[in-house]
Scaffold this motif. Sequence first.
Motif, short mmCIF file in Angstrom:
data_model
loop_
_atom_site.label_atom_id
_atom_site.label_comp_id
_atom_site.label_asym_id
_atom_site.label_seq_id
_atom_site.Cartn_x
_atom_site.Cartn_y
_atom_site.Cartn_z
N SER A 72 -49.26 -85.33 0.72
CA SER A 72 -49.78 -86.68 0.47
C SER A 72 -48.70 -87.62 -0.04
O SER A 72 -48.89 -88.84 -0.02
N GLN A 73 -47.57 -87.09 -0.49
CA GLN A 73 -46.50 -87.91 -1.05
C GLN A 73 -45.34 -88.11 -0.08
O GLN A 73 -44.38 -88.83 -0.39
N VAL A 74 -45.38 -87.46 1.12
CA VAL A 74 -44.25 -87.53 2.04
C VAL A 74 -44.16 -88.92 2.65
O VAL A 74 -45.13 -89.43 3.22
N ALA A 75 -42.99 -89.52 2.53
CA ALA A 75 -42.72 -90.83 3.13
C ALA A 75 -41.80 -90.71 4.34
O ALA A 75 -41.84 -91.54 5.26
N ARG A 76 -40.96 -89.69 4.37
CA ARG A 76 -40.07 -89.46 5.50
C ARG A 76 -39.59 -88.02 5.49
O ARG A 76 -39.71 -87.32 4.48
N MET A 77 -39.03 -87.58 6.62
CA MET A 77 -38.48 -86.24 6.73
C MET A 77 -37.14 -86.31 7.45
O MET A 77 -36.89 -87.22 8.25
N GLU A 78 -36.30 -85.34 7.16
CA GLU A 78 -35.02 -85.18 7.86
C GLU A 78 -34.86 -83.71 8.21
O GLU A 78 -35.38 -82.83 7.51
N VAL A 79 -34.15 -83.47 9.30
CA VAL A 79 -33.86 -82.09 9.69
C VAL A 79 -32.39 -81.95 10.00
O VAL A 79 -31.72 -82.92 10.39
N THR A 80 -31.87 -80.75 9.82
CA THR A 80 -30.51 -80.40 10.22
C THR A 80 -30.59 -79.16 11.08
O THR A 80 -31.11 -78.12 10.64
N VAL A 81 -30.11 -79.24 12.31
CA VAL A 81 -30.14 -78.12 13.23
C VAL A 81 -28.94 -77.22 12.97
O VAL A 81 -27.82 -77.71 12.76
N THR A 82 -29.17 -75.90 12.94
CA THR A 82 -28.09 -74.92 12.75
C THR A 82 -28.03 -74.00 13.96
O THR A 82 -28.94 -73.97 14.80
N ARG A 83 -26.94 -73.24 14.04
CA ARG A 83 -26.78 -72.34 15.18
C ARG A 83 -27.71 -71.14 15.08
O ARG A 83 -28.24 -70.66 16.08
#
Length: 627
Positions: free
Chosen positions: A77-88
């Motif tokens: 309910s508090q999430v305003a944005r997300m980020e991801v980092t792709v790894t091998r």
Amino acid sequence: MTGAGGPAGPTGPTAPAPPAFDGKAFVRGLSTAPGVYRMYGADDGVLYVGKAGALKKRVASYFNASPKNARTAAMLSQVARMEVTVTRTEAEALLLENQLIKSLKPRYNVLLRDDKSYPYLLLTREDWPRVALHRGPQSVPGRYYGPYPGVLAVRDTLNLLHKLFKLRSCEDSVFRNRTRPCLQYQIGRCSAPCVGLVDADDYAAAVRRVRLFLEGHSDDLLTELGAAMEAAATRLDFEEAARLRDILASLRSMQARQYVDGRAADLDVLAIATQGPHACVLLLAFRDGRNFGTRAFFPKTNGEEDPAEVLEAFVAQYYTAHSPPREIVLDRAIADVAVLEEAFALNAGHRVVVKTSVRGERAGYLDLARRNAESSLAAQLGSQAAQAARAESLRELLGLPEPAKRIECFDISHTMGEATVASQVVFDAEGPVRGQYRRYNIAGIEPGDDYAAMHQALTRRFKRAAGNPDAVLPDLLLIDGGAGQVAQANAVLAELGIDGGITIVGVAKGEARKPGDETLLLPDGRELKPGAASPGLQLVQQVRDEAHRFAITGHRGRRQKARSTSRLEDIPGIGPRRRAALLKHFGGLGGLRAAGVEEIARVEGVNLALAGRIYATLHGLDAPGTA
């Protein structure tokens, strides 16, 4: 890196509320590659960091229609944005996840909380390396071995290394300025490289053997030492051969005692105990077959109540920050074991196996870790709560307006009037305050006069408080004794004019001196027998027993000191110089007592007649020439 739902713009009284984060739309742009995802709140603070073998599948699970627990629902309910980092690989994702958790300290992650630096063994990198205990930043050039669960394990290992291999332990400032060997050389724990008493090649060989020992290559070390012993015997250097033989015997003896399942063990055993939002992870460590003891951790769970998830988070964070052993045994199954093993192997440079089902000795160690985890958690939770409950019960029992913030207790100890010592212990709301304990050596009274002893001790304690408005005074003063001892306390406070609201309570033992039968003597003359089940009386017993222990310890020390010094000086013909010569020659009173008359007579200044008198006095015999 990809992102969506960027930081919210400036808001004010007229600014519209930021739009809700569209998780399903965000998921559509993700790939199935492994990686790490981060959730941010409206204030751009990190809410959660997680890893995934398939980012799209894992993140989508947060935004589907399946029910969520209260903790996860509150977070989403508090999430305003997300980020991801792709790894091998997923293993790389695990390492990155834990680096981010450590640096960002997300609100909803399980966090390993540990404010103490771990102890390590340091083997320095210099011309004449030293081996020593190390804490803090690893800024000194050299090889660090550890971490160890506790400093005692490091000291035990250091003691063994100095005894067997004789590397120096002194700091460089001492090492560079020595002109003669120090005591460590004299007792056989250093080869004195500071003054050139060891060849550089021999010292380098000792350093190499220490390195083999600390890196767990005991078999290679034993083989090398065996070959060196045979070579020394071949060249008829029997002294060196005997020294190497003794080292071999010590190492083999240690292996025989401490091998696990017949081979050198390099493993950690971990168990978790939980109670609501509280958790304790107990670590039992073995290195090269040696048991390094246990260490309890209390991770901050942030509302997570599943023990397996808390343990998984702990294991992942702990072993990405510290070199893992070859084997990790857990008391329950956790997710992503294969990924953890791969990540740990990358971090450690050797294969790491994580096990959750074991038998034999390992099962016994696992049971030990479980019981210790439960005990440590209970102690952690119970110490403050139980102490507060006992203090409240004591307040009700004594009719105090509020729980005592400071309790002092006095006790007297002596043996038939000899070496009388009074003790003062202090407790506050948290328990014993050992830094404020005091002992009073009582003098100038009739032997065995406990009333006079108590009067003297209390006078010495409170005389500095007389007329001092800033003096620290107890709310509750416990006196171990009956009405007579309580009268002494009242008299002292009256003599000194102290009226600071101190409540004086006597603690009288029952007829059978059985715990729980104590009678409390109240200031108004009443006598209470609360019984063993009373939490208030249990607190009184705890304080009284601590005062008793502290008094007895001080009395025994004073008595032993008196007996070891004055008995010799009481002998005609023995003054301070001869007494010092005797004790120095025999290494103390024990060695002197074990010596015969002829041996005593060898001490300078002691003839045969005096030796006979010394022997007779120490053994309770009639001195020669006496009737």
